[in-house]
Design a protein around this motif. Sequence first.
Motif, short mmCIF file in Angstrom:
data_model
loop_
_atom_site.label_atom_id
_atom_site.label_comp_id
_atom_site.label_asym_id
_atom_site.label_seq_id
_atom_site.Cartn_x
_atom_site.Cartn_y
_atom_site.Cartn_z
N TRP A 386 63.47 118.20 13.94
CA TRP A 386 62.19 117.35 13.35
C TRP A 386 61.01 118.06 13.26
CZ3 TRP A 386 63.99 113.52 10.86
CH2 TRP A 386 64.87 112.42 11.18
N HIS A 387 60.72 118.11 11.96
CA HIS A 387 59.35 119.13 11.93
C HIS A 387 58.59 118.45 10.43
CE1 HIS A 387 62.11 121.10 9.09
NE2 HIS A 387 60.95 121.86 8.57
N THR A 388 57.32 118.90 10.37
CA THR A 388 56.61 118.73 9.11
C THR A 388 56.35 120.27 8.52
OG1 THR A 388 54.59 118.63 10.14
CG2 THR A 388 55.63 116.42 9.28
N ASP A 389 56.42 120.41 7.36
CA ASP A 389 55.90 121.87 6.84
C ASP A 389 54.31 121.62 6.73
OD1 ASP A 389 58.62 122.09 6.78
OD2 ASP A 389 58.66 122.31 4.47
N GLY A 390 53.94 121.90 7.86
CA GLY A 390 52.36 121.64 7.90
C GLY A 390 51.62 123.12 8.08
N LEU A 453 58.82 113.08 9.00
CA LEU A 453 59.11 114.20 9.68
C LEU A 453 60.44 114.58 8.79
CD1 LEU A 453 58.66 113.32 13.28
CD2 LEU A 453 57.53 115.13 12.28
N HIS A 454 60.99 115.80 8.69
CA HIS A 454 62.23 116.19 8.26
C HIS A 454 63.09 116.96 9.26
CE1 HIS A 454 59.73 119.00 6.06
NE2 HIS A 454 60.70 119.72 6.20
N ALA A 455 64.53 116.75 8.92
CA ALA A 455 65.22 117.61 9.90
C ALA A 455 66.79 117.66 9.09
CB ALA A 455 65.68 116.98 11.00
N PHE A 471 60.53 126.19 -1.94
CA PHE A 471 59.74 126.70 -2.86
C PHE A 471 58.29 126.15 -2.57
CE2 PHE A 471 63.71 126.76 -4.82
CZ PHE A 471 63.80 128.19 -5.63
N ARG A 472 57.53 127.04 -2.37
CA ARG A 472 56.35 126.64 -1.77
C ARG A 472 55.00 127.29 -2.25
NH1 ARG A 472 57.35 125.55 4.30
NH2 ARG A 472 59.56 125.40 4.22
N PHE A 473 53.87 126.67 -2.18
CA PHE A 473 52.74 127.41 -2.78
C PHE A 473 52.12 127.77 -1.11
CE2 PHE A 473 48.25 127.99 -3.87
CZ PHE A 473 48.43 129.03 -4.82
FE LIG Z 1 60.85 121.98 6.59
#
Ligand SMILES: [Fe+2]
Length: 932
Positions: A386-390, A453-455, A471-473
């Motif tokens: 579990w995490h966030t892309d923060g 959160l996602h996992a 794909f990120r900025f």
């Molecule tokens: Fe992620």
Amino acid sequence: MTEQTWQSCHASDAAPEKRTRWCRKLCVPLSPGDGNSRQVYTLGTWRVSREVYLWQLSSLDVKLLVDVRGNPRAGREEQLFRGKDFTKALLSIGVRYEYWGDRLGEEAVEGAEAEDIQRLLKGLLASAPFGPICIFGHLHEPQKCHRLQLCNLLPSGCQIQHLMWEDHRAIRVVGHDEANSLYKRWVDFFYQRRLLEEGKRQRERSQAEGIASGWRRAKLRETEREDAVAARLAELQAGSLPTLRWEELSAAEWGDRLRDGKAYRLRLPWNTEILWYPHFLDDGEADQLERKVQDRITMYHPTYFFQTPSGVVQETVNRKGQARICDDFNFGIQYDSSKDAAATYVSQKMEPWTRSLLRRIEGASEAVFNAIWFNHYRDGTVTIHWHTDGNEGLGPDPIIGSLSLGATRPFCFKSKRAWKGRDEEIAGIIHLTLPLFHGSLVVMGKNSQRHWLHAVPAMEGIHRERTNLTFRFWALEGFETIDAAEAQGKETMEHLPDKQKFRLHVVPDASLVEQTCRNGARLCPVIVDSPSDVATTTGDMLRRLCDHVLPSGIEHLHLALCLGADKAEGASAAHAERPQRELLDDAQPLRKELERLGLLPQPRHEVPKILLALIRKPGGQLHGAGTTLPAVPPRKAVELNPEDAKSIVGAEDLFREVRLSGVGRYSPPRGAQAEVESESGDWIWEVIQNLSGIQRKSKGKGRISQMVFHQSSEFVALYVARSKSTVHLVLSTKRRLQFPSLLPADAGALRRLGLYGRLLGQVLKEECPNLEFQLGVRVARCPSSKQMAAHLVSRDFLAPDPMDLTQQHYLEFTGGPQTFLPLDDLAKCVKQGSKLQSKVQLHDLRCHRCHQFFGDSMRQLILHLRRCTAPLEPKRGYGGGPDGGGEAEDKTLLAVKMLEEMGFAGCGREALCEILLKAEGSLERAVEFLAT
Ligand SMILES: [Fe+2]
Ligand SMILES: O=C(O)CCC(=O)C(=O)O
């Protein structure tokens, strides 16, 4: 602070709509001089011992620690978790502890009115003891933590200073204005970069449109023009996606909609948006892209160092492969907390094929991106917690596109806080799981990182690899912190031994590159860190690679060192021209060998790669246990019945899932391993719940994991402890589905479960061509309030332990649809709301000679019949006695009656007659037939 300064701090004028609600609320100025003059420190959690924390707080004369962590027991710093222990330790130095995270935590203040927060802060100050207070948040840097925003709402008389750890003892004081300006710099920098990127895309697109309409001469290359057109088309599709709202669908309906093959815009609570394209790439495109990634992207498996509670340093190779593509930035990978242990991960540059893909994903995501991050999961045991892309480089509220290739794995979302819906039933933490099919795209849109959160959980029984492209900025150069998922529950080392770091580029020999391993995974080059222990042998190294990195199911391998001009170059060089190889003995300490050959890199140079080759070791064994894996030929493809494809929602996707998952061999755990103690008596649900834990330490080797034959994103196929036949599995939904409460909306899932069983049946048929299989639910079990389970069972009923085959099981499994109902029929019943009733009548089994009872143990009766010498009572009229004469028909009838008395009445007279005929009139043999 005035409103103007706040605004200019928190949102660039160029992008006013990008300001978050939170920030806007915080713009409210405070009336100066309201009498609450106070020294306020702030501090975050960091890998510094609790003693040092206490010592610093005490030397600053802090009187009150105000914990504003929404979840005060999250993160890796267990010693700083909220609890009696922490409170006592603080009290021992005269600091009072108060928990305010429920009112002033990240979640609580999100979207709250600034006035309300101010009121709370005033109350806090009013009740605080005289003297300095310290606001305690999660994140180390104040500019990244919500405590900075809280401080902006404190009465203006407060003297605010932020404390940051310089190292594991010393503290640095950052002024409040400085922290705010760091925050502003971050936001401004991010928006400027994004505006720049958006401008570039607009120019490209208008050029492409200009060319298309013929008024402009071609300045763009053909591919660029095509990319711009594809992006525009994807954008148009995104704009017209139908919307699904979380509150409007039940769990069963979500299951159906996410499998109906259509793309949707999902609207979740807290104004969160997710775009879901189950088939963003068609099968052919997805296959092609997967190949391309295997050919062109080299995955890196960093090594992390952890200190166990006993002080032993553990070195763990990350099982998840990573790679990053970005023209603008390199990324850092930090190995542990000491700054010099961070090494730069050099991003690969964009190529025409990655750029084309990125443009298309941008269109579908309604965003711009400049980086692609890859995750490689070699099989179902590799997970992400579990995490966030923060990450700060992603800016506030990032949008992230996530494309999946290979095995279908579920993508789990859960809300950070409870939903207080009107409907009691849907209140609480929200869970939503998306099946990430081969070629699917999920766009985590606005608010998805802020409130969720996602996992990607473990999935035993999945042997196929999966590659994920996000794909990120990215707009900030800096160091990636260590993978939170891998670090979970472990403490990282304070100091690494002074050692040279270099990377090993492990390239399979050309003859191995094309070899597909079990379940279609290809052996690809990887990059790993050199082992820090000088005594590591090449055998150890190989084992580490096999255990953590390489796909399973490969032949015996050997490690060789590649010498020659391209020794430190990439995989492509190794493919092109085979360098000279020096075989490394399994027992050879690797580092010493490299040293001997003069290949050890000089310290402080850019981390070089040393090329190691994996080569086939003909007939050889790897040194040590557990590393020799026989190559298993890939299974033949399963087939989808066109009828199923037409009539079952999600049939095509389920079929692809099973086909791509790499179904393993049927190998049930033996003995005690297979028993699951179940307190509730519902062992299937207990296993399912256990499996739904996102990350499992056992990496597929634990007891519960061993129970899994296979999983799909929706279903699980488990071995049963007391198998009733040569092959016997129970199939169930991962969602809670109990027999008596099945609803018409569950019919879709039941039909898919039926198809899942048929597909697994096909795979098993290939493995055991002599067996016939049947699939259904035991009607007798349907009224119980247990997790719904279907049985996939071979028709031989040769239980490994014959004692386990009871009469009840036998009669149910062989009694036709009245006792063993096919899943499609169950789906029909459920749809119509009809009740199910088993027709099985059970009788105690007993010997027809001595009348001894055997409960429902068929096995015991058979064994007894083989031994029993008691004479048959003459009056029973069977067995050739004096009264036994007469017509053959009467004889059969008598025998049937006797079988009925022995406890087989449930089979029906017709079946008993047939069996007697087959047994040539022998009761004993008839009983044996009945059991087999
Ligand atoms: Fe992620
Ligand atoms: O593999 C996935 O689908 C998720 C990856 C992910 O969440 C991440 O890289 O942050």
